[in-house]
Design a protein around this motif. Structure first.
Motif, PDB file in Angstrom:
ATOM      1  N   LEU A  39      59.741 -40.304-125.063  1.00  0.00           N
ATOM      2  CA  LEU A  39      58.004 -39.451-125.296  1.00  0.00           C
ATOM      3  C   LEU A  39      57.099 -40.395-124.058  1.00  0.00           C
ATOM      4  O   LEU A  39      57.322 -41.121-124.180  1.00  0.00           O
ATOM      5  N   SER A  40      56.337 -38.883-123.338  1.00  0.00           N
ATOM      6  CA  SER A  40      55.389 -40.300-122.896  1.00  0.00           C
ATOM      7  C   SER A  40      54.338 -40.915-123.675  1.00  0.00           C
ATOM      8  O   SER A  40      54.579 -40.415-124.600  1.00  0.00           O
ATOM      9  N   ALA A  41      53.747 -41.422-123.055  1.00  0.00           N
ATOM     10  CA  ALA A  41      52.308 -41.741-124.048  1.00  0.00           C
ATOM     11  C   ALA A  41      51.433 -40.603-124.055  1.00  0.00           C
ATOM     12  O   ALA A  41      50.781 -40.710-124.922  1.00  0.00           O
ATOM     13  N   GLU A  42      51.328 -39.724-122.725  1.00  0.00           N
ATOM     14  CA  GLU A  42      50.518 -38.387-122.915  1.00  0.00           C
ATOM     15  C   GLU A  42      51.282 -37.439-124.560  1.00  0.00           C
ATOM     16  O   GLU A  42      49.922 -37.305-125.002  1.00  0.00           O
ATOM     17  N   LYS A  43      52.423 -37.060-124.228  1.00  0.00           N
ATOM     18  CA  LYS A  43      52.824 -36.795-125.538  1.00  0.00           C
ATOM     19  C   LYS A  43      52.603 -37.280-127.347  1.00  0.00           C
ATOM     20  O   LYS A  43      52.512 -36.389-128.331  1.00  0.00           O
ATOM     21  N   TYR A  44      52.878 -38.486-126.777  1.00  0.00           N
ATOM     22  CA  TYR A  44      53.105 -39.148-128.209  1.00  0.00           C
ATOM     23  C   TYR A  44      51.227 -39.388-128.544  1.00  0.00           C
ATOM     24  O   TYR A  44      50.919 -38.900-129.685  1.00  0.00           O
ATOM     25  N   ASN A  45      49.907 -39.654-127.372  1.00  0.00           N
ATOM     26  CA  ASN A  45      48.561 -39.421-127.790  1.00  0.00           C
ATOM     27  C   ASN A  45      48.374 -37.966-128.847  1.00  0.00           C
ATOM     28  O   ASN A  45      47.652 -38.107-129.476  1.00  0.00           O
ATOM     29  N   SER A  46      48.723 -36.784-128.014  1.00  0.00           N
ATOM     30  CA  SER A  46      48.472 -35.589-128.138  1.00  0.00           C
ATOM     31  C   SER A  46      49.357 -35.589-130.173  1.00  0.00           C
ATOM     32  O   SER A  46      48.555 -34.483-130.590  1.00  0.00           O
ATOM     33  N   SER A  47      50.485 -35.890-130.177  1.00  0.00           N
ATOM     34  CA  SER A  47      50.371 -35.480-131.536  1.00  0.00           C
ATOM     35  C   SER A  47      49.434 -36.603-132.974  1.00  0.00           C
ATOM     36  O   SER A  47      49.468 -36.517-133.795  1.00  0.00           O
ATOM     37  N   ARG A  92      51.771 -38.180-141.683  1.00  0.00           N
ATOM     38  CA  ARG A  92      51.078 -36.914-141.124  1.00  0.00           C
ATOM     39  C   ARG A  92      49.937 -36.757-140.324  1.00  0.00           C
ATOM     40  O   ARG A  92      49.390 -37.694-141.697  1.00  0.00           O
ATOM     41  N   ASN A  93      49.668 -36.268-140.170  1.00  0.00           N
ATOM     42  CA  ASN A  93      48.396 -35.987-138.553  1.00  0.00           C
ATOM     43  C   ASN A  93      47.244 -34.907-140.048  1.00  0.00           C
ATOM     44  O   ASN A  93      48.080 -34.772-140.328  1.00  0.00           O
ATOM     45  N   SER A  94      46.406 -35.212-139.590  1.00  0.00           N
ATOM     46  CA  SER A  94      45.688 -34.486-140.180  1.00  0.00           C
ATOM     47  C   SER A  94      45.346 -32.671-140.280  1.00  0.00           C
ATOM     48  O   SER A  94      44.699 -31.756-141.570  1.00  0.00           O
ATOM     49  N   THR A  95      46.030 -32.162-139.199  1.00  0.00           N
ATOM     50  CA  THR A  95      46.021 -31.255-139.158  1.00  0.00           C
ATOM     51  C   THR A  95      47.066 -30.527-139.472  1.00  0.00           C
ATOM     52  O   THR A  95      47.899 -28.812-139.680  1.00  0.00           O
ATOM     53  N   GLU A  96      47.980 -31.580-139.838  1.00  0.00           N
ATOM     54  CA  GLU A  96      49.344 -31.151-140.974  1.00  0.00           C
ATOM     55  C   GLU A  96      50.664 -30.551-139.086  1.00  0.00           C
ATOM     56  O   GLU A  96      51.434 -30.176-139.848  1.00  0.00           O
ATOM     57  N   ASP A  97      50.481 -30.664-138.120  1.00  0.00           N
ATOM     58  CA  ASP A  97      51.414 -29.854-136.885  1.00  0.00           C
ATOM     59  C   ASP A  97      52.710 -30.925-136.732  1.00  0.00           C
ATOM     60  O   ASP A  97      53.605 -30.012-136.322  1.00  0.00           O
ATOM     61  N   PHE A  98      51.847 -32.271-136.573  1.00  0.00           N
ATOM     62  CA  PHE A  98      52.957 -33.710-136.837  1.00  0.00           C
ATOM     63  C   PHE A  98      53.130 -34.099-137.552  1.00  0.00           C
ATOM     64  O   PHE A  98      52.391 -34.256-138.481  1.00  0.00           O
ATOM     65  N   GLU A  99      54.729 -34.737-137.811  1.00  0.00           N
ATOM     66  CA  GLU A  99      55.145 -36.371-138.647  1.00  0.00           C
ATOM     67  C   GLU A  99      55.976 -36.911-137.601  1.00  0.00           C
ATOM     68  O   GLU A  99      56.547 -36.925-136.810  1.00  0.00           O
ATOM     69  N   HIS A 100      55.518 -38.327-137.783  1.00  0.00           N
ATOM     70  CA  HIS A 100      55.596 -39.427-137.305  1.00  0.00           C
ATOM     71  C   HIS A 100      56.673 -39.929-138.338  1.00  0.00           C
ATOM     72  O   HIS A 100      56.162 -40.710-139.278  1.00  0.00           O
ATOM     73  N   ILE A 101      58.128 -40.189-137.841  1.00  0.00           N
ATOM     74  CA  ILE A 101      59.133 -40.854-138.879  1.00  0.00           C
ATOM     75  C   ILE A 101      59.404 -42.760-138.172  1.00  0.00           C
ATOM     76  O   ILE A 101      60.141 -42.290-137.348  1.00  0.00           O
ATOM     77  N   MET A 124      60.256 -33.795-131.673  1.00  0.00           N
ATOM     78  CA  MET A 124      59.938 -34.057-130.195  1.00  0.00           C
ATOM     79  C   MET A 124      60.255 -35.173-128.804  1.00  0.00           C
ATOM     80  O   MET A 124      60.401 -34.978-127.618  1.00  0.00           O
ATOM     81  N   GLY A 125      60.800 -36.021-129.390  1.00  0.00           N
ATOM     82  CA  GLY A 125      61.553 -36.994-129.409  1.00  0.00           C
ATOM     83  C   GLY A 125      61.116 -38.339-129.779  1.00  0.00           C
ATOM     84  O   GLY A 125      60.649 -38.133-131.368  1.00  0.00           O
ATOM     85  N   TYR A 126      61.329 -39.116-129.676  1.00  0.00           N
ATOM     86  CA  TYR A 126      61.239 -40.980-129.993  1.00  0.00           C
ATOM     87  C   TYR A 126      60.497 -41.972-129.128  1.00  0.00           C
ATOM     88  O   TYR A 126      59.676 -41.381-127.911  1.00  0.00           O
ATOM     89  N   LEU A 127      60.430 -42.975-129.235  1.00  0.00           N
ATOM     90  CA  LEU A 127      58.976 -43.712-128.739  1.00  0.00           C
ATOM     91  C   LEU A 127      59.685 -44.666-129.928  1.00  0.00           C
ATOM     92  O   LEU A 127      59.842 -45.222-130.649  1.00  0.00           O
ATOM     93  N   PHE A 128      59.160 -46.671-128.844  1.00  0.00           N
ATOM     94  CA  PHE A 128      59.649 -47.047-128.960  1.00  0.00           C
ATOM     95  C   PHE A 128      58.298 -48.188-129.774  1.00  0.00           C
ATOM     96  O   PHE A 128      57.323 -48.058-128.871  1.00  0.00           O
ATOM     97  N   LEU A 129      58.619 -48.794-130.711  1.00  0.00           N
ATOM     98  CA  LEU A 129      56.961 -49.550-131.383  1.00  0.00           C
ATOM     99  C   LEU A 129      57.173 -51.042-131.690  1.00  0.00           C
ATOM    100  O   LEU A 129      58.199 -51.417-132.358  1.00  0.00           O
ATOM    101  N   ASP A 130      56.351 -51.773-130.945  1.00  0.00           N
ATOM    102  CA  ASP A 130      56.704 -53.093-131.497  1.00  0.00           C
ATOM    103  C   ASP A 130      55.467 -53.735-132.224  1.00  0.00           C
ATOM    104  O   ASP A 130      53.976 -53.486-131.606  1.00  0.00           O
TER     105      ASP A 130
END
Length: 131
Positions: A39-47, A92-101, A124-130
């Motif tokens: 995922l790009s930063a824009e798509k991640y932030n939109s979720s 889960r976000n407040s609008t309950e549209d997306f889940e982050h696992i 939608m995709g994945y992202l690395f978190l540190d």
């Protein structure tokens, strides 16, 4: 040669040609297989939205395991991690549209986060978190 020898030979040739076509299309399909998307930063932030809340992994509707298999096949996740220890947290976000696992990795405080669109019922995709 008798007629039955020509008939047998033609069936063998037909079998070999058909087998070659099948092998060609299987190889072509495997090469065109889509890998998991970073995922790009824009798509991640939109979720993301204000008020991300933690939920139980049992409350998550998405079947994560086929996507985890794709991540392991692409060598994004290690195959050494036990599946019982893989899912760290689910948000889960407040609008309950997306889940982050959050999926655990071999390194401490390093995660692979899978973003799931609940409306489309797909990852939608994945992202690395540190952290």
């Amino acid at each position: 040669m008798a007629m039955h020898h020509y008939l047998r030979l033609s069936f063998i040739v037909l079998f070999v040609i058909t087998s070659c076509f099948c092998i060609y299309f299987i190889i072509k399909k495997r090469r065109n297989r889509k890998a998991p998307k970073l995922l790009s930063a824009e798509k991640y932030n939109s979720s993301m939205s204000e008020g991300m809340k933690e939920i139980s992994s049992k409350d998550s509707f998405f079947n994560i395991w086929p996507y985890v298999s794709e991540l392991k096949a692409a060598k994004i996740l290690s195959k050494k991690i036990k599946e019982s220890e893989l899912v760290h947290k689910v948000y889960r976000n407040s609008t309950e549209d997306f889940e982050h696992i959050l999926l655990a990795t071999e390194k401490e405080n390093h995660f692979v986060e899978v973003v799931v669109d609940r409306n489309k019922k797909k990852a939608m995709g994945y992202l690395f978190l540190d952290l």
